[in-house]
Enzyme design. Structure first.
Site, PDB file in Angstrom:
ATOM      1  N   ASP A  73       0.934  -1.038  -0.196  1.00 21.49           N
ATOM      2  CA  ASP A  73       0.076  -0.089   0.086  1.00 21.49           C
ATOM      3  C   ASP A  73       0.870   1.110   0.129  1.00 21.49           C
ATOM      4  O   ASP A  73       2.191   1.427   0.598  1.00 21.49           O
ATOM      5  CB  ASP A  73      -0.659   0.006   1.262  1.00 21.49           C
ATOM      6  CG  ASP A  73      -1.988  -0.754   1.348  1.00 21.49           C
ATOM      7  OD1 ASP A  73      -2.114  -1.844   0.382  1.00 21.49           O
ATOM      8  OD2 ASP A  73      -2.962  -0.876   2.123  1.00 21.49           O
ATOM      9  N   HIS A 124      -6.053   3.044  -4.383  1.00 16.82           N
ATOM     10  CA  HIS A 124      -5.901   3.268  -2.735  1.00 16.82           C
ATOM     11  C   HIS A 124      -6.357   4.733  -2.630  1.00 16.82           C
ATOM     12  O   HIS A 124      -5.663   5.084  -1.690  1.00 16.82           O
ATOM     13  CB  HIS A 124      -4.410   3.132  -2.470  1.00 16.82           C
ATOM     14  CG  HIS A 124      -4.342   2.811  -0.884  1.00 16.82           C
ATOM     15  ND1 HIS A 124      -5.114   2.149  -0.232  1.00 16.82           N
ATOM     16  CD2 HIS A 124      -3.365   3.136   0.006  1.00 16.82           C
ATOM     17  CE1 HIS A 124      -4.772   2.014   1.243  1.00 16.82           C
ATOM     18  NE2 HIS A 124      -3.623   2.850   1.314  1.00 16.82           N
ATOM     19  N   HIS A 219       3.848  -2.244   3.244  1.00 16.65           N
ATOM     20  CA  HIS A 219       3.805  -0.670   2.588  1.00 16.65           C
ATOM     21  C   HIS A 219       5.152  -0.732   1.645  1.00 16.65           C
ATOM     22  O   HIS A 219       6.134  -1.233   2.232  1.00 16.65           O
ATOM     23  CB  HIS A 219       3.730   0.374   3.678  1.00 16.65           C
ATOM     24  CG  HIS A 219       2.438   0.180   4.281  1.00 16.65           C
ATOM     25  ND1 HIS A 219       1.944  -0.913   5.258  1.00 16.65           N
ATOM     26  CD2 HIS A 219       1.162   0.881   4.160  1.00 16.65           C
ATOM     27  CE1 HIS A 219       0.893  -0.724   5.805  1.00 16.65           C
ATOM     28  NE2 HIS A 219       0.321   0.301   5.122  1.00 16.65           N
TER      29      HIS A 219
HETATM   30 ZN   LIG Z   1      -2.713   3.144   3.033  1.00 17.94          ZN
END
Ligand SMILES: [Zn+2]
Length: 270
Positions: A73, A124, A219
């Site tokens: 992400d 996202h 991430h």
């Molecule tokens: Zn995020």
């Protein structure tokens, strides 16, 4: 839409219960405190639990025995995402990237590279707003649509998958995602890579948790950099492979008609 209306009704009833405080008595105070506490806990659960299905239908697992999905992400990051893509290529692993629209507009060539190398690129939101569950309806719609548009500009197609910032929900998210043709993909393994400073600890945490069908949350962009994740990942990949796991995408690279989405040239960001 019915569930969105029920949620707003719950919000109204919880707050309207304050009227019962007048005329004030201790028993009325206890009654209002009970209503308020129950209403608030239910609303917080519905808005904050990443796998709660009530407001937004979502998927937190992948099909197939022995399959797991790595998801990244908050990118693209100009330094760390290319390093991650190099690593994934070296290991022969495909992953899913939930990209932030305004970052995708800054680094469209990185988003495009991820897609061309066989990864899944997903929405996202546009700005990764920290108060996502309190956005106005117009702003919520814009966050979804602008995120989709920035991927379309980078890769030439509209994405099919979505994940909200920190997995937060919004009472109108379900109907808006349906309109936009986006599937919500959650996760089943929270690695806490954003809080971990030691790559061995991170690798061990992931390896201790993962079972067949898991979607793993990581991430590829963090304010302090993602070196810890990049150091832990080779060990995680190697050990999971030794255990017989196969890495798959968290969603499909095909559109609704079963046709693989083909990249078109990048368009400049507006
Ligand atoms: Zn995020």
């Amino acid at each position: 839409m019915a569930r969105s209306a029920i949620f707003f009704l719950l919000f109204l009833v919880t707050n309207a219960s304050l009227i019962l405080l007048y005329p004030f008595t201790i028993s009325r105070l206890l009654l209002v405190a009970s209503i308020y506490a129950v209403g608030t806990v239910v609303m917080l659960y519905l808005l904050f639990h990443p796998r709660n299905q009530w407001l937004v239908a979502n998927r937190s697992r992948v099909d197939g025995t022995g399959c797991v999905a790595l998801t990244f992400d908050d990118g693209p990051d100009p330094v760390d995402t290319p390093k991650l893509l190099d690593l994934l290529r070296e290991k022969g692993v495909k992953a899913t990237f939930f990209v932030v629209g305004k970052r995708a507009d800054q680094y469209p060539e990185i988003v495009r590279r991820a897609w061309v190398e066989g990864h899944l690129v997903a929405n996202h939101t546009w700005s990764h707003h920290p108060l996502f569950c309190f956005l106005t309806p117009g702003r919520l719609r814009a966050e979804i649509e602008r995120g989709t548009e920035s991927i379309r500009r980078s890769c030439g197609f509209r994405p099919c998958a979505f994940r909200s910032p920190v997995g937060l929900r919004h009472p109108l998210l379900g109907p808006y995602l349906k309109e936009a043709g986006l599937e919500y993909i959650s996760w089943s393994v929270r690695t806490r890579d954003t809080l971990t400073a030691n790559s061995s600890v991170l690798a061990r945490r992931i390896l201790n948790k993962v079972v067949s069908g898991d979607i793993i949350l990581l991430h590829d962009h963090l304010p302090a950099g993602t070196n810890v994740m990049l150091e832990a990942l080779p060990r995680v990949i190697d050990e999971l492979r030794e255990r017989g796991f196969e890495f798959v995408l968290a969603g499909s690279r095909e559109d609704g008609s079963g046709k693989t989405l083909e990249p078109a040239p990048c368009e400049p960001a507006r």
